[in-house]
Design an enzyme around this catalytic site. Sequence first.
Site, short mmCIF file in Angstrom:
data_model
loop_
_atom_site.label_atom_id
_atom_site.label_comp_id
_atom_site.label_asym_id
_atom_site.label_seq_id
_atom_site.Cartn_x
_atom_site.Cartn_y
_atom_site.Cartn_z
N ASP A 65 0.85 -1.20 0.00
CA ASP A 65 0.00 0.00 0.00
C ASP A 65 0.89 1.25 0.00
O ASP A 65 1.93 1.27 0.66
CB ASP A 65 -0.90 0.05 1.25
CG ASP A 65 -1.85 -1.16 1.31
OD1 ASP A 65 -2.14 -1.63 2.43
OD2 ASP A 65 -2.26 -1.63 0.24
N ASP A 71 -0.19 8.34 7.73
CA ASP A 71 0.05 6.96 8.18
C ASP A 71 1.36 6.92 8.97
O ASP A 71 1.44 6.38 10.07
CB ASP A 71 0.22 6.02 6.97
CG ASP A 71 -1.08 5.61 6.30
OD1 ASP A 71 -1.06 5.42 5.05
OD2 ASP A 71 -2.09 5.50 6.99
N GLU A 94 1.23 -1.98 11.02
CA GLU A 94 1.00 -2.11 9.57
C GLU A 94 2.09 -1.39 8.77
O GLU A 94 2.49 -1.83 7.70
CB GLU A 94 -0.35 -1.53 9.18
CG GLU A 94 -0.60 -1.61 7.66
CD GLU A 94 -1.93 -1.02 7.20
OE1 GLU A 94 -2.38 -1.40 6.12
OE2 GLU A 94 -2.50 -0.20 7.93
N GLU A 95 2.59 -0.28 9.31
CA GLU A 95 3.54 0.54 8.54
C GLU A 95 5.00 0.15 8.78
O GLU A 95 5.91 0.79 8.23
CB GLU A 95 3.34 2.02 8.89
CG GLU A 95 1.92 2.53 8.72
CD GLU A 95 1.34 2.29 7.32
OE1 GLU A 95 0.11 2.21 7.20
OE2 GLU A 95 2.14 2.12 6.36
N ASP A 115 -2.97 -1.00 13.64
CA ASP A 115 -3.12 -0.30 12.37
C ASP A 115 -3.25 1.16 12.77
O ASP A 115 -4.32 1.60 13.19
CB ASP A 115 -4.37 -0.77 11.61
CG ASP A 115 -4.55 -0.03 10.28
OD1 ASP A 115 -5.45 -0.39 9.49
OD2 ASP A 115 -3.79 0.94 10.04
N LEU A 117 -3.39 4.04 11.33
CA LEU A 117 -4.38 4.89 10.66
C LEU A 117 -5.06 4.06 9.58
O LEU A 117 -4.50 3.80 8.52
CB LEU A 117 -3.73 6.13 10.07
CG LEU A 117 -4.68 7.32 9.86
CD1 LEU A 117 -5.35 7.73 11.16
CD2 LEU A 117 -3.94 8.50 9.25
N ASP A 118 -6.27 3.65 9.89
CA ASP A 118 -7.04 2.79 8.98
C ASP A 118 -7.95 3.64 8.11
O ASP A 118 -8.57 4.58 8.58
CB ASP A 118 -7.89 1.82 9.80
CG ASP A 118 -8.89 1.07 8.93
OD1 ASP A 118 -10.11 1.31 9.08
OD2 ASP A 118 -8.44 0.32 8.05
N GLU A 271 -6.22 -5.81 12.24
CA GLU A 271 -7.57 -5.37 11.83
C GLU A 271 -8.60 -6.43 12.27
O GLU A 271 -9.45 -6.16 13.12
CB GLU A 271 -7.62 -5.13 10.32
CG GLU A 271 -6.83 -3.90 9.86
CD GLU A 271 -6.87 -3.65 8.36
OE1 GLU A 271 -7.09 -2.49 7.95
OE2 GLU A 271 -6.66 -4.63 7.58
P1 AFP Z 1 -6.23 1.68 3.89
O1 AFP Z 1 -6.05 1.92 5.31
O2 AFP Z 1 -5.03 1.16 3.19
O3 AFP Z 1 -6.93 2.82 3.18
O4 AFP Z 1 -7.25 0.48 3.67
C1 AFP Z 1 -8.49 0.60 4.11
C2 AFP Z 1 -9.00 -0.84 4.29
O5 AFP Z 1 -8.03 -1.67 4.78
C3 AFP Z 1 -10.22 -0.85 5.20
O6 AFP Z 1 -10.24 0.20 6.09
C4 AFP Z 1 -11.37 -0.79 4.24
O7 AFP Z 1 -12.48 -1.47 4.75
C5 AFP Z 1 -10.85 -1.46 2.99
O8 AFP Z 1 -9.43 -1.35 3.03
C6 AFP Z 1 -11.36 -0.74 1.76
O9 AFP Z 1 -10.97 -1.50 0.66
P2 AFP Z 1 -11.59 -1.18 -0.78
O10 AFP Z 1 -11.07 0.17 -1.16
O11 AFP Z 1 -11.10 -2.30 -1.64
O12 AFP Z 1 -13.07 -1.20 -0.64
#
Ligand code: AFP
Length: 325
Positions: A65, A71, A94-95, A115, A117-118, A271
């Site tokens: 990612d 993040d 995660e990072e 995680d 910053l999710d 997560e």
């Molecule tokens: P990030 O933290 O990398 O933005 O990912 C967000 C995530 O892990 C989670 O929070 C969401 O539910 C999911 O990914 C969203 O994934 P899509 O963009 O494939 O729907």
Amino acid sequence: MPETEHRISLEEYATSKWLGNGQTDGLADVILAIADGSIRVQQQVRQATLVDALGTTGDTNVGGDIVQRLDKASSDIFVETLSQSRHVAAIGCEEIEMPVIVDSNVDNGYIVLMDPLDGSSNIDVAVSIGSIFGIWQKKPNETVNDHSLLKPGNEQVAAVYVVYGSSTVLVLATENNVCGFTLDSTSGAYAMTHPNIKIPADCPYYSTNEGNNKVLDGPTQKGIALLRNKYSQRYVGSLVADFHRNLLKGGVFAYPADQILKDGRLRLMYEANPLGFVVEQAGGAASTGYERILDIIPEQLHQRTPLILGNKDVVEDTVSVIRGG
Ligand code: AFP
């Protein structure tokens, strides 16, 4: 004007519950370290556009990612506050590719998987994001090493998540108890606003990325169709925000494996395990579609897993359809 009732603060709650009773002395420190870090993170999130702190670092993390600057900033803040808490033996993040061993022989120590910053794809569009933490207790006489971070979710002693949304809410789960604290911008402290959270019996919502339906296998498409035919869809794209809504109002979140993401998208250790622990303590369930999330024996720090969690009966119905029931 009526006297507002005194709301117990997170500090009062944590110290009254865990400080001074030997076995879990350090847990209060760890939870308050997470709270302190989250207060600094929410300030950075809310100021980010004004101080040009948005955008990427140009790096990618171990999961491939793209790393957002926030993040990295959030990861640094939580590693700092947790390392200063005197009771953290190790951190998985995660990072950060490798485990951070803080003090491998600390007494009364804890292992924190996070995680920081999710939902970072929502940072620069002002949509709710969050931070997620799973907390395991270091065994007495255990010398913590990289492998110590690979404990199953059913050994967690606590889990915490924070939502940075219209308000900042910290939800704390321990055995058979889930409660929520809202950050009071006047006092700068968390005050209890959601005592004893139980997922409602009613399930109005389902949350999934319908754009992935075309790459799901047949049985999983049937499982998602069951949700689509019975419930209203709500999907923010930040797991922590979708989960929080469903926990308070009822609902099921599903991010199954598909032909591209063969192990799913979400991470098991920081997560699925923490939120699986929260939802189970609140009366719900968390599954891969084939097994209970908390029973998975982890193999890697950053491994992914399919995830279906929320109202117990609806998760079980969805799982039975996926299994061809
Ligand atoms: P990030 O933290 O990398 O933005 O990912 C967000 C995530 O892990 C989670 O929070 C969401 O539910 C999911 O990914 C969203 O994934 P899509 O963009 O494939 O729907």
